[in-house]
Design an enzyme around this catalytic site. Structure first.
Site, short mmCIF file in Angstrom:
data_model
loop_
_atom_site.label_atom_id
_atom_site.label_comp_id
_atom_site.label_asym_id
_atom_site.label_seq_id
_atom_site.Cartn_x
_atom_site.Cartn_y
_atom_site.Cartn_z
CB ILE A 145 -0.93 0.05 1.23
CG1 ILE A 145 -1.75 -1.24 1.33
CG2 ILE A 145 -1.84 1.27 1.18
CD1 ILE A 145 -2.66 -1.29 2.56
CB THR A 146 1.75 3.86 -2.48
OG1 THR A 146 0.47 4.31 -2.97
CG2 THR A 146 2.31 2.81 -3.42
N GLY A 147 1.68 5.19 0.46
CA GLY A 147 1.11 6.25 1.31
C GLY A 147 0.31 5.68 2.47
CB ALA A 148 0.50 2.54 4.27
CB SER A 204 -1.45 9.87 7.13
OG SER A 204 -1.75 10.42 5.87
N GLY A 205 -4.16 8.63 6.93
CA GLY A 205 -5.44 8.63 6.23
C GLY A 205 -5.92 7.27 5.77
CE1 TYR A 263 -6.00 14.29 -4.87
CE2 TYR A 263 -8.17 15.20 -5.39
CZ TYR A 263 -7.38 14.23 -4.77
OH TYR A 263 -7.99 13.21 -4.07
P1 NDP Z 1 -3.47 11.66 3.25
O1 NDP Z 1 -2.82 12.97 2.95
O2 NDP Z 1 -3.88 11.38 4.65
O3 NDP Z 1 -2.56 10.47 2.76
C1 NDP Z 1 -1.78 10.57 1.61
C2 NDP Z 1 -0.59 9.65 1.75
O4 NDP Z 1 0.21 9.79 0.57
C3 NDP Z 1 0.30 9.98 2.93
O5 NDP Z 1 0.71 8.77 3.52
C4 NDP Z 1 1.48 10.68 2.28
O6 NDP Z 1 2.71 10.52 2.96
C5 NDP Z 1 1.53 9.91 0.96
N1 NDP Z 1 2.37 10.60 -0.02
C6 NDP Z 1 2.26 11.86 -0.50
N2 NDP Z 1 3.27 12.12 -1.35
C7 NDP Z 1 4.03 11.01 -1.43
C8 NDP Z 1 5.21 10.67 -2.11
N3 NDP Z 1 5.85 11.54 -2.90
N4 NDP Z 1 5.72 9.42 -1.96
C9 NDP Z 1 5.11 8.53 -1.15
N5 NDP Z 1 3.99 8.80 -0.45
C10 NDP Z 1 3.47 10.03 -0.58
O7 NDP Z 1 -4.73 11.62 2.28
P2 NDP Z 1 -5.90 10.53 2.06
O8 NDP Z 1 -5.73 9.37 2.94
O9 NDP Z 1 -7.17 11.28 2.07
O10 NDP Z 1 -5.63 10.11 0.55
C11 NDP Z 1 -5.40 8.79 0.14
C12 NDP Z 1 -6.03 8.54 -1.21
O11 NDP Z 1 -7.44 8.70 -1.12
C13 NDP Z 1 -5.56 9.49 -2.31
O12 NDP Z 1 -5.37 8.74 -3.51
C14 NDP Z 1 -6.74 10.43 -2.50
O13 NDP Z 1 -6.80 10.95 -3.81
C15 NDP Z 1 -7.88 9.48 -2.21
N6 NDP Z 1 -9.15 10.11 -1.87
C16 NDP Z 1 -9.30 10.82 -0.71
C17 NDP Z 1 -10.52 11.39 -0.43
C18 NDP Z 1 -10.75 12.18 0.82
O14 NDP Z 1 -11.86 12.68 0.99
N7 NDP Z 1 -9.78 12.32 1.70
C19 NDP Z 1 -11.67 11.21 -1.32
C20 NDP Z 1 -11.38 10.43 -2.49
C21 NDP Z 1 -10.18 9.90 -2.73
P3 NDP Z 1 3.12 11.43 4.24
O15 NDP Z 1 2.40 10.82 5.40
O16 NDP Z 1 4.60 11.24 4.29
O17 NDP Z 1 2.69 12.82 3.94
#
Ligand code: NDP
Length: 315
Positions: free
Chosen positions: A7-10, A12-13, A190
């Protein structure tokens, strides 16, 4: 054996909530592919994930070298790959000026689309070779790129135009920083990147589903108004957005619920259909949703695929 899921970006969120939901089943080993090791470690600990259920590996999607290094280390680890979840994203709604990836691509499309495009292309063989009953490649989409919805019609709308900016390299030197060749707009960049994510999933499906048996899917998990995605928005927006989504649009989902939804797309034996964009109704039941005309345009999907191959060095 346990399933192996990247899972990429795991850190947070949605990514973290999904990692937690899968780890808790005891059936999955989660590879948390994150740019900040310490943050990911702290996040996993505070989510109560136990050590034997996860591994953190460094991945910065804003650098194609880092993507290649991640893939090399993964291959050398000898671990099988059963599911890849492209989840990480950056969102810069208030940025006045563009920022850039290591290779000089506008950051939102560079990270959310091009980084994931290279990652999934390089890991496709590993998925193909998996002997796991479920093999899946999931790219997280969004309603905001879908102009056939109310949310997708909030300006600035996603629009990839004739892809002239993408063809020029999105670098602000000999091309525009926006895919359609227009002036930089962080919120639109975005949304455009999310349209690329959804088109890429469908192009993968058309090119590889029959041959490999991999299920390709995208999803809109609901509006998770509390995640870090909105960290760069103005404070008033961050204060009002969650209650607005909760009480007015009623599109709000908690991080925990959204994580369960994405975990379903990873592991539910009934969600095997490929080429689908999943959404959930008010009773939290999944259904196959319709994409906007642009987000399901086959010709555009092919062109994005070909242009992206050139930009990431695959063609
Ligand atoms: P978060 O900002 O909480 O999570 C985003 C994650 O991406 C973080 O872990 C962040 O890392 C990571 N990230 C950002 N840049 C990079 C990079 N260059 N390399 C590796 N990791 C990176 O946002 P969400 O959880 O909300 O978003 C997750 C997904 O859900 C996204 O694809 C978003 O488009 C999608 N989404 C979100 C919605 C919402 O309402 N929130 C609605 C619909 C879709 P770090 O912790 O280091 O910053």
């Amino acid at each position: 054996r346990k399933g192996s899921v990247i899972i990429t970006g795991a850190s947070s969120g949605l990514g973290l909530a999904t990692a937690k939901a899968l780890a808790e089943t005891g059936k999955w080993h989660v590879i948390m592919a994150c740019r900040d090791f310490l943050k990911a470690e702290r996040a996993a600990k505070s989510a109560g994930m136990s050590k034997e259920n996860y591994t953190i590996m460094h991945l910065d999607l804003a650098s194609l070298d880092s993507v290649r290094q991640f893939v090399d280390s993964y291959k050398r680890s000898g671990r099988p790959l059963d599911v890849l979840v492209c989840n990480a994203a950056v969102y810069q709604p208030t940025a006045k000026e563009p920022s850039f990836t290591a290779e000089g691509f506008e950051l939102s499309v560079g990270t959310n689309h091009l980084g994931h495009f290279l990652l999934s292309r390089l890991l496709l063989d590993d998925l193909t070779q998996s002997d796991y009953p479920l093999k899946r490649l999931i790219i997280v989409g969004s309603i905001t790129g879908n102009t056939n919805t109310l949310a997708g019609n909030v300006p600035p709308k996603a629009n990839l135009g004739d892809l002239r900016g993408l063809a020029g390299g999105l670098n602000g030197l000999n091309s525009a920083t926006m895919i359609d060749g227009g002036d930089f707009d962080g919120a639109k960049a975005y949304k455009d990147s999310k349209v690329c994510n959804m088109l890429t999933m469908q192009e993968f499906h058309r090119r590889f589903h029959e041959e490999t048996g991999i299920t390709f899917a995208s999803l809109y998990p609901g509006c998770i108004a509390t995640t870090g995605l909105f960290r760069e928005h103005i404070p008033l927006f961050r204060l009002l957005f969650p209650p607005f989504q909760k009480y007015i649009t009623k599109g709000f989902v908690s991080e925990e619920e959204a994580g369960k939804r994405l975990a379903q797309v990873v592991s539910d034996p009934s969600l095997t259909k490929s080429g689908v964009y999943w959404s959930w109704n008010k009773d939290s039941a999944s259904f196959e949703n319709q994409l906007s005309p642009e987000a399901s345009d086959q010709e555009k999907a092919r062109k994005i695929w070909e242009q992206s191959e050139k930009l990431v060095g695959l063609a």
